[in-house]
Design a protein around this motif. Structure first.
Motif, mmCIF file in Angstrom:
data_model
loop_
_atom_site.group_PDB
_atom_site.id
_atom_site.type_symbol
_atom_site.label_atom_id
_atom_site.label_comp_id
_atom_site.label_asym_id
_atom_site.label_seq_id
_atom_site.Cartn_x
_atom_site.Cartn_y
_atom_site.Cartn_z
ATOM 1 N N ARG A 136 0.676 -1.165 0.103
ATOM 2 C CA ARG A 136 -0.223 -0.098 -0.107
ATOM 3 C C ARG A 136 0.907 1.356 -0.072
ATOM 4 O O ARG A 136 1.844 1.016 0.756
ATOM 5 N N MET A 137 0.498 2.168 -0.917
ATOM 6 C CA MET A 137 1.178 3.418 -1.078
ATOM 7 C C MET A 137 0.614 4.538 -0.649
ATOM 8 O O MET A 137 -0.614 4.538 -0.909
ATOM 9 N N ARG A 138 1.099 5.538 0.190
ATOM 10 C CA ARG A 138 0.207 6.832 0.394
ATOM 11 C C ARG A 138 0.839 7.601 -0.594
ATOM 12 O O ARG A 138 2.134 8.019 -0.789
ATOM 13 N N LEU A 139 -0.048 8.687 -1.115
ATOM 14 C CA LEU A 139 0.261 9.675 -1.920
ATOM 15 C C LEU A 139 -0.341 10.944 -1.754
ATOM 16 O O LEU A 139 -1.502 10.971 -1.446
ATOM 17 N N ASN A 144 -4.770 16.681 -1.364
ATOM 18 C CA ASN A 144 -5.210 15.345 -1.417
ATOM 19 C C ASN A 144 -4.224 14.379 -0.468
ATOM 20 O O ASN A 144 -2.939 14.355 -0.820
ATOM 21 N N ASP A 145 -4.754 13.374 0.371
ATOM 22 C CA ASP A 145 -3.978 12.348 1.082
ATOM 23 C C ASP A 145 -4.673 11.024 0.596
ATOM 24 O O ASP A 145 -5.787 10.873 1.145
ATOM 25 N N LEU A 146 -4.162 10.270 -0.136
ATOM 26 C CA LEU A 146 -4.597 9.087 -0.794
ATOM 27 C C LEU A 146 -3.866 7.829 -0.352
ATOM 28 O O LEU A 146 -2.559 7.704 -0.329
ATOM 29 N N THR A 147 -4.483 6.842 -0.317
ATOM 30 C CA THR A 147 -3.843 5.452 0.098
ATOM 31 C C THR A 147 -4.181 4.682 -1.117
ATOM 32 O O THR A 147 -5.355 4.421 -1.512
ATOM 33 N N LEU A 148 -3.236 4.139 -1.915
ATOM 34 C CA LEU A 148 -3.407 3.142 -3.073
ATOM 35 C C LEU A 148 -2.892 1.952 -2.651
ATOM 36 O O LEU A 148 -1.850 1.648 -2.338
ATOM 37 N N PHE A 164 5.085 10.533 -2.448
ATOM 38 C CA PHE A 164 4.782 9.051 -2.370
ATOM 39 C C PHE A 164 5.524 8.277 -1.330
ATOM 40 O O PHE A 164 6.836 8.603 -1.635
ATOM 41 N N GLY A 165 5.006 7.465 -0.435
ATOM 42 C CA GLY A 165 5.878 6.796 0.710
ATOM 43 C C GLY A 165 4.981 5.521 0.936
ATOM 44 O O GLY A 165 4.023 5.132 0.422
ATOM 45 N N SER A 166 5.372 4.969 2.054
ATOM 46 C CA SER A 166 4.625 3.722 2.625
ATOM 47 C C SER A 166 3.275 4.445 3.392
ATOM 48 O O SER A 166 3.260 5.417 3.866
ATOM 49 N N ALA A 167 2.462 3.503 3.463
ATOM 50 C CA ALA A 167 1.341 3.772 3.842
ATOM 51 C C ALA A 167 1.180 2.659 5.218
ATOM 52 O O ALA A 167 1.397 1.520 4.889
ATOM 53 N N TYR A 168 0.790 3.181 6.332
ATOM 54 C CA TYR A 168 0.844 2.197 7.491
ATOM 55 C C TYR A 168 1.964 1.450 7.752
ATOM 56 O O TYR A 168 2.123 0.372 8.483
ATOM 57 N N GLY A 169 3.362 2.071 7.379
ATOM 58 C CA GLY A 169 4.639 1.285 7.819
ATOM 59 C C GLY A 169 4.766 0.262 6.996
ATOM 60 O O GLY A 169 5.601 -0.627 7.526
ATOM 61 N N ASN A 170 4.105 -0.043 5.919
ATOM 62 C CA ASN A 170 4.447 -1.163 5.154
ATOM 63 C C ASN A 170 5.291 -1.157 3.767
ATOM 64 O O ASN A 170 4.941 -0.166 3.399
#
Length: 194
Positions: A136-139, A144-148, A164-170
Motif C-alpha cells: 500500500r502506497m500513500r500519495l 489530497n492524501d490518498l492510499t493506493l 509518495f511513500g509507505s502507507a501504514y509502515g508497510n
C-alpha cells in the motif's frame, strides 16, 4: 582504444575488484579458499595482481560472490540489446531503471521501505503515472492524501506538490512512468461487448 588495451585494462582492475568484494562480504582468504577450492596463496596473488585471472579461477569466485562474471571482471559494454536492470539506492528507496536512455518517457520500478512515512512534498516539471504492484502506497497530491493498494493507478502533473511513500509502515512496490510536461499514459483497451 584497441581491443588488446581494453582487455588489458579490464584484467588489471580484476585484482582490486576481488579484494573489494571480499572485504564487502566480510570474509577471509581462508573462508573464500574453502568455498571456492582455490588456494589462499592463489587468491592473494589474484587480489594483488601478481597472478593473471583465468576463467578457471573467476568462475568459482563469481559463484561464491553470486554475481555475473561480467561484473566480476568489469567487462566493457559490447552493444548488448538487453536492458540491464541495475538497482540503486535513491533517498532510501531501491530504484530499478527499466528504460536505458535519459530523455523521453522514463520507467522505474521503485521499492518503498516501510520506514518512509514522513511526507516531503516537492514539485518539478513533468508528468508521472504510478501503478502499485504490491503493498500500500500513500500519495500526497496537493491537498489530497490518498492510499493506493495493489493494482491502483494515479497520474498527475508533477508541478503540483506531491510525495509518495509507505502507507501504514508497510513496504510497497511501484511502477513509475515519468515524462515531459503534458505527456500522460492512458489505457486504451476496452473489453468486448457481451
Amino acid at each position: 582504444m584497441e581491443h588488446s588495451a581494453i582487455i588489458s585494462s579490464a584484467l588489471e582492475a580484476v585484482g582490486p575488484r576481488l579484494k573489494r568484494l571480499r572485504s564487502q562480504h566480510g570474509i577471509t582468504l581462508t573462508e573464500l579458499s574453502e568455498t571456492t577450492g582455490i588456494s589462499q596463496s592463489t587468491l592473494s596473488r589474484l587480489e594483488t595482481g601478481q597472478r593473471r585471472a583465468s576463467l578457471e579461477l573467476l568462475l568459482p569466485l563469481a559463484l561464491a560472490y553470486r554475481i555475473p562474471l561480467d561484473d566480476l571482471v568489469g567487462a566493457p559494454e559490447v552493444g548488448d540489446p538487453r536492458v540491464r536492470l541495475r538497482p540503486r539506492r535513491v533517498n532510501g528507496r531501491t530504484v530499478i531503471p527499466l528504460t536505458p536512455n535519459p530523455g523521453g518517457l522514463q520507467a522505474w520500478k521503485i521499492v518503498i521501505p516501510g520506514s518512509q512515512t514522513e511526507p516531503e512534498p516537492r514539485t518539478h516539471e513533468g508528468y508521472e503515472w504510478l501503478y502499485v504492484l504490491s503493498g500500500r502506497m500513500r500519495l500526497i497530491l496537493g491537498d489530497n492524501d490518498l492510499t493506493l493498494g495493489a493494482g491502483e493507478v494515479a497520474e498527475f502533473d508533477t508541478r503540483l506538490p506531491h510525495w509518495f511513500g509507505s502507507a501504514y509502515g508497510n513496504a510497497a512496490e511501484v511502477l513509475s512512468l515519468f515524462g515531459k510536461q503534458g505527456e500522460s499514459a492512458h489505457v486504451r483497451a476496452r473489453s468486448a461487448p457481451r
